[in-house]
Each structure stands twice: as structure tokens, then as C-alpha cells.
Scaffold this motif. Structure first.
Motif: not given
Lengths: 213, 115
Positions: B17, B21, B23, B111-113, B115
Motif C-alpha cells: 500500500e 499511496h 503515505f 490502514l490508518e495513515v 500523508e
């Protein structure tokens, strides 16, 4: 910020399990995954099965243990190909470990039936697909008749339940009806086979099951 | 120690991921499993904390959400949420011939991410 994932956690294992299924299909091999507690009679069941079927089928065995090759030595005495996996500390066999064992086992022998004797454990082995055709649950009467209720995952996934050590039944308070009723609550179809590894009682049903696989 | 195999899967999913993304930090992982999977949140967290390497992954909290169990009445085929395993009757026809469906799924939902 939240990201949606929806990935299977054991995706890597499942990919290896798929590899194993292909490997077995190409060679027309049936693979059965025997799961039960330590001391439930998995190795004795195999010894007796090899005695009865070893001339008719080309059988191979993959032995999983945390330590020692004792079971592999017992099976090796029967003169059939056997491969020992020692996991060191892991409580289950995974599809990658089994893949290496399969390749090794099939290098020099043409087999039609492979038994995987998983690590003695009712919990973790049930969670891992190793590419087998069927999981077989082994439960001995000396373990107590509450085990089906306590470990539902294995018993729900099993394609057969084998109840072993039948000749000891009268020395225990194990109620066959209770265990079998609990089993039916999580598994509607799998046959229940009552056997005794020493006397050979009930083996005709097990052999018939194997012949139908 | 099947927790380690699960954590291996969790970490490879996070890495995948991250590629997608970009992050800077992962702070939480939500794992969903069947009602009877032998998965414990505290054991998973312990394994995760013990093996996780990259700084941006450290300290992420693992949360396990269990799916409700499903049962089926063998007499009238009614499907319903498991009330108490092995001890219930069909809410529609009162039969006690009930099969509990055991679901062996384990997946990462979110998923808690940062930025």
C-alpha cells in the motif's frame, strides 16, 4: 486518513497453496492433511494405513514436527518415501514449507497418495491451506469429548473425522454421541469414522474413504 | 506462533500500500476475522512490535474486528446470526437442528495513515 485494503492476510501462503495444488494435479496425486493433538494417533494411523494400502497405492508421507525425526523414522521403516519437516518453533506447516517437501518427495518417486502429518495441534494447522485435497481431523477418545466444541475451526473444515483409540473407550468418560453431535453442528457432511489403530477395528471404513478420494 | 505468519502478511500488505499511496506513516491496521479464528489482538500487537523494522511503521496499533457467526437451520434453511454457539434454536421454526458456519477469513480492512 484511511486506506481501504481488503487484502487477505495469508495471501502469500494461499499463493503457495495454489502452486501445490497445480503440482499435485499435474502428477495426479491426492494429498491429505492429517490434523490432531499430540498423541492422538496420527502416526499409528499412518502405519496401519500403509500396511493395508502400501501395496496397492504408491504412498508418500510428509512429517511435520517441531523437533526430532522420530515419526519419519517410524514411517521410513515401512519402506515408503518420507520427508521430515522440522519447523523449529512454528506450530503449523505452511504451504511454502510443504512445497519444498513435495518437490523433494516427488524427485525420485512416482506417487499417487501423499499424507501430510501436521504438527500435533488443534488450533493453528487448521488456519493454513497447504494445497491439500482434504483436511482430516483426528480425535482420540482419551482427549475428552469436548474438543470438537472447543476447536470448531478444524472440525468445520475437515472432510472426515476419525475417532481413534476406540478400545480405550470404556476406560474414559468420552461420550461418542456428544462428540458426534457437536461435530454435526459445525460439519454437516463429513463422515465420522470410529477406529482403533492397534486392533484395526473400523479400518475398512477408512480404507473405503481413501479409495473414494 | 501462527501470529508471526499473520504479521508477515500484514507487513507485506502495508509495504504494498505504501508503494501505491506514498503515505509518510502508518498509525493503525484494522484486521477482520471470523468469529472462531484463533487470533488475539494483544498477541498480534506483541508480534508486530517485536518484528517491525521501518521507523514509519513503528507504533502502529492493530485492531481486530470479529465477524458475527452465522448459523443455518437444517429444517427450514433459515440463516441467522449465531446467538450462542451450539445452544440455540431457529428463530423461525424453533428447530434445534442448527449448523454453525465457521468462517476462516482473515483480511486487512483498512490502514490508518498520515500523508
Amino acid at each position: 486518513m484511511k486506506i481501504k485494503v481488503m487484502d487477505k492476510v495469508l495471501a502469500a501462503n494461499d499463493a503457495w497453496a495454489e502452486e501445490n495444488r497445480k503440482f499435485l494435479a499435474q502428477r495426479s496425486i491426492t494429498m491429505l492433511n492429517l490434523i490432531g493433538s499430540p498423541g492422538s494417533g496420527k502416526t499409528s494411523l499412518l502405519e496401519k494405513t500403509i500396511d493395508l494400502l502400501g501395496k496397492k497405492l504408491r504412498i508418500g508421507v510428509i512429517e511435520g514436527d517441531i523437533a526430532t525425526s522420530r515419526d519419519a523414522e517410524r514411517i521410513g521403516k515401512k519402506g515408503i518415501p518420507v520427508f521430515q519437516i522440522n519447523t523449529g518453533n512454528a506450530c503449523h506447516l505452511d504451504a511454502h514449507l510443504v512445497n519444498a517437501a513435495l518437490k523433494e518427495l516427488c524427485k525420485s518417486s512416482r506417487l499417487n497418495l501423499i499424507f501430510v502429518e501436521n504438527i500435533g495441534n488443534l488450533v493453528c494447522p487448521a488456519e493454513f491451506d497447504i494445497g491439500e485435497h482434504a483436511k482430516i481431523a483426528i480425535l482420540s477418545v482419551t482427549e475428552g469429548d469436548d474438543k470438537v466444541e472447543k476447536y470448531p475451526l478444524l472440525f468445520s473444515e475437515a472432510k472426515a473425522l476419525i475417532i481413534t483409540k476406540l478400545s480405550l473407550l470404556s476406560h474414559t468418560n468420552f461420550k461418542l454421541e456428544k462428540a458426534e453431535k457437536d461435530f454435526r453442528k459445525v460439519n454437516r457432511e463429513a463422515p465420522i469414522l470410529r477406529i482403533d489403530n492397534i486392533s484395526g477395528e473400523g479400518f475398512s471404513g477408512w480404507i473405503a474413504f481413501l479409495n473414494n478420494m | 506462533m501462527h501470529e508471526l505468519s499473520i504479521i508477515e502478511g500484514v507487513i507485506s500488505a502495508i509495504l504494498k500500500e505504501k508503494e501505491r499511496h506514498h503515505f509518510s506513516r502508518v498509525t493503525g491496521v484494522e484486521i477482520v476475522c471470523g468469529r472462531y479464528n484463533c487470533i488475539s489482538e494483544s498477541n498480534l500487537q506483541f508480534c508486530f512490535d517485536a518484528v517491525v523494522q521501518p521507523e514509519w511503521m513503528k507504533g502502529a496499533r492493530l485492531k481486530v474486528r470479529r465477524l458475527p457467526g452465522k448459523s443455518v437451520c437444517t429444517r427450514c434453511s433459515h440463516e441467522f446470526e449465531t446467538i450462542e454457539k451450539g445452544k440455540h434454536r431457529c428463530p423461525r421454526c424453533s428447530s434445534d437442528e442448527i449448523i454453525d458456519i465457521i468462517d476462516n477469513t482473515v483480511y486487512i480492512e483498512n490502514l490508518e495513515v498520515q500523508e
